[in-house]
Design a protein around this motif. Structure first.
Motif, short mmCIF file in Angstrom:
data_model
loop_
_atom_site.label_atom_id
_atom_site.label_comp_id
_atom_site.label_asym_id
_atom_site.label_seq_id
_atom_site.Cartn_x
_atom_site.Cartn_y
_atom_site.Cartn_z
N SER A 33 -36.71 -11.30 -13.97
CA SER A 33 -37.14 -10.64 -15.20
C SER A 33 -37.99 -9.42 -14.88
O SER A 33 -38.95 -9.52 -14.10
N GLN A 35 -40.01 -6.18 -16.79
CA GLN A 35 -40.44 -5.50 -18.02
C GLN A 35 -41.24 -4.26 -17.63
O GLN A 35 -42.46 -4.34 -17.40
N ASP A 103 -47.85 -7.91 -11.70
CA ASP A 103 -48.27 -7.10 -12.83
C ASP A 103 -48.84 -5.78 -12.28
O ASP A 103 -49.80 -5.80 -11.50
N GLY A 149 -45.71 -2.11 -15.11
CA GLY A 149 -44.92 -3.13 -15.78
C GLY A 149 -45.12 -4.49 -15.14
O GLY A 149 -46.01 -4.67 -14.30
N THR A 150 -44.28 -5.44 -15.54
CA THR A 150 -44.43 -6.82 -15.09
C THR A 150 -43.09 -7.37 -14.62
O THR A 150 -42.07 -7.21 -15.30
#
Ligand code: TNX
Length: 508
Positions: A33, A35, A103, A149-150
């Motif tokens: 994932s 983001q 992060d 972002g993460t």
């Protein structure tokens, strides 16, 4: 926060007006994932690495990676300061023993994981997000900027292996450690060492000393060969562990045993030791299944190997037993597997073990090319786990194309796209996806003698197999992979890895 490009250039995290950082997620293997968002982070001269307690070891490792190229001191601290890289072991539900969360903000980088192994994998991701020249071992110009972002990331498979054949040609401790470092960049967590074969025995065994001193005294082509003392082997195991990698030792039997048969005449059915062998044929040797001494020998070696092995697996080979009758093969594997389980280890073997009786809990390493072998399918349905190394996709010793000088081609040519375009979960047709325990990229060394040879065959295919092992099936996409892979090229240049410049990959 809010420090944009060219704004506030006086602060410690100021972003120079340089090329934008690589996109978050331009990483191999692709994270589960990503983001992107927020302002980027720039590693500054006065940054600290905040890593203490269970995170300290990975913090030291990260500092060791970053100090030479940045020229920054990067001291380890016990507190978060603005601009720090923080590594923290914390309860992270759903991330498992190897997952992590990364992060990135302009105020700092935070990597959190349930366990140090997850922090280590997170550090590999952070490393790949930094400019390629961070890999250089001499001071380089920054800026050392990472997109904001993460990333939240967990592996698809628990077993992501690479095998090195140190029997056909011997590789030194330093050469193995170099390969371990290369593998760790791609989140490989098992190193399978093929320690014995017809051409050489590569590990000291106190109870049968001639295995190493005589059986290890040559290699393919007649070179001097070599073997690991127990102290050297333990050094490899420790070095691998420092990269969160578990060593799987393989004693190949009943075939691929000429080096042992040459060392001890007693092991031969006729009591006559054959000469040492330096060619590349397979399938001509066999331990003597009928002789009791054979099992004394096997038990002695496996006991000593187990004592050197903190990991759960002992690989007993079992491939290409063309000089052993089917009945003898079954007799042999029925006797040897309980020796392994009696040492409280889990049996691994090449998939021929499924022609016999794999014990409960055994893992079969699949090296076929069609995925249609009835015995493999039946065993998988009955609970035998599979590690997937299909030779026409995962064999790093196959030539890339007909012009490749190194390597073999019995399983065909394997271009980068061939290494990538298959699915471990469905390759063996009819085997339950839940039987697949992971993937492994074997590197056989009949034609390989140097670290440069290893590098050239493994790169760029090893990262393809690593991605199949780590990334969710849903992210599988050649176009995405080839772009992310291309970005690795300058990194390999900075690391001194000479790789195959495949025309399939859009290198920068
Ligand atoms: C087959 S794969 C072998 C090895 C060779 C390899 C070369 C397997 C289990 N056995 O003995 O080195 O092919 O590609």
């Amino acid at each position: 926060s809010g420090v944009g490009l060219g704004v506030g250039a006086a602060g410690p995290n100021a972003v120079a007006a340089a090329a934008p950082p690589r996109p978050l997620g331009q990483v191999v293997p692709e994270p589960s994932s990503v983001q992107p968002g927020g302002a980027p982070y720039t590693l500054g001269r006065h940054a600290v690495i905040d890593a203490s307690g269970p995170a300290a070891q990975v913090g030291q490792y990260l500092a060791g990676l970053l100090r030479p190229s940045t020229g920054y001191a990067l001291p380890l601290t016990h507190d978060a300061r603005p601009g720090a890289i923080t590594l923290r072991v914390a309860h992270m539900p759903g991330l498992g023993g190897e997952g992590y969360r990364l992060d990135v903000r302009d105020s700092g980088v935070l990597i959190e994981a349930d366990a140090p192994a997850g922090l280590f994998h997170g550090v590999q991701t952070l490393r790949q997000l930094l400019p390629a020249n961070v890999e250089a071992r001499t001071p380089q110009a920054g800026p050392w900027t990472v997109a904001g972002g993460t990333i939240t990331d967990t592996p698809r498979y628990a077993y992501r292996g690479a095998m090195l054949d140190v029997a056909r040609h011997f590789f030194t401790v330093a050469q193995v450690e170099r390969y371990i470092d290369e593998l760790s960049l791609y989140k490989i967590n098992y190193l399978h060492l093929h320690l014995t074969d017809d051409q050489g025995w590569r590990i000291a065994v106190d109870s049968w000393p001639k295995l190493a001193t005589y059986g290890g005294s040559t290699e393919v082509g007649g070179g001097p060969g070599g073997y690991y003392t127990k102290a050297q082997y333990e050094q490899i195991v420790r070095y691998a562990a420092s990269r969160f990698m578990t060593v799987v030792p393989e004693m190949d039997m009943p075939a691929h045993t000429n080096a042992a048969l040459a060392s001890y005449a007693d092991l031969d059915c006729d009591g006559v030791a054959p000469p040492l062998y330096t060619g590349t044929n397979v399938g001509f040797s066999s331990l003597c299944v009928a002789k009791p001494v054979t099992y004394t020998f096997v038990a002695d070696v496996l006991r000593e190997l187990a004592a050197l092995t903190p990991g759960p697996y002992l690989h007993i080979g079992g491939d290409e037993a063309h000089s052993t009758s089917a009945a003898d093969y079954t007799t042999f594997t029925d006797k040897v597997q309980p020796i392994v389980t009696g040492l409280h280890k889990t049996v691994m073997a090449w998939n021929e073990i499924t022609d016999a009786h794999p014990v409960k809990g055994a893992i079969a390493q699949y090296w076929g090319t069609t995925g249609t072998e009835a015995s493999v399918i039946a065993a998988a349905k009955a609970g035998t786990r599979l590690v997937m190394s299909p030779a026409n996709h995962a064999y790093m010793d196959m030539k890339y194309d007909k012009s490749t000088v190194l390597g073999l081609n019995w399983a065909g040519y394997i271009e980068v796209e061939d290494a990538y375009n298959w699915d471990p979960a469905t390759f063996v047709k009819g085997a339950p996806a839940s039987a697949v325990y992971g993937v492994e990229a074997p590197l056989w060394s009949e034609t390989l003698t140097t670290s440069a040879d290893i590098d050239y065959m493994a790169f760029p295919r090893l990262p393809a197999i690593a991605e199949l092992g780590w990334s969710p099936a849903a992210t599988h996409d050649w176009n995405s992979f080839s772009v992310r892979l291309a970005a690795q090229g300058p990194r390999w240049d900075a690391m001194g890895i000479g790789y195959y410049h495949s025309a399939q990959v859009p290198w920068p």
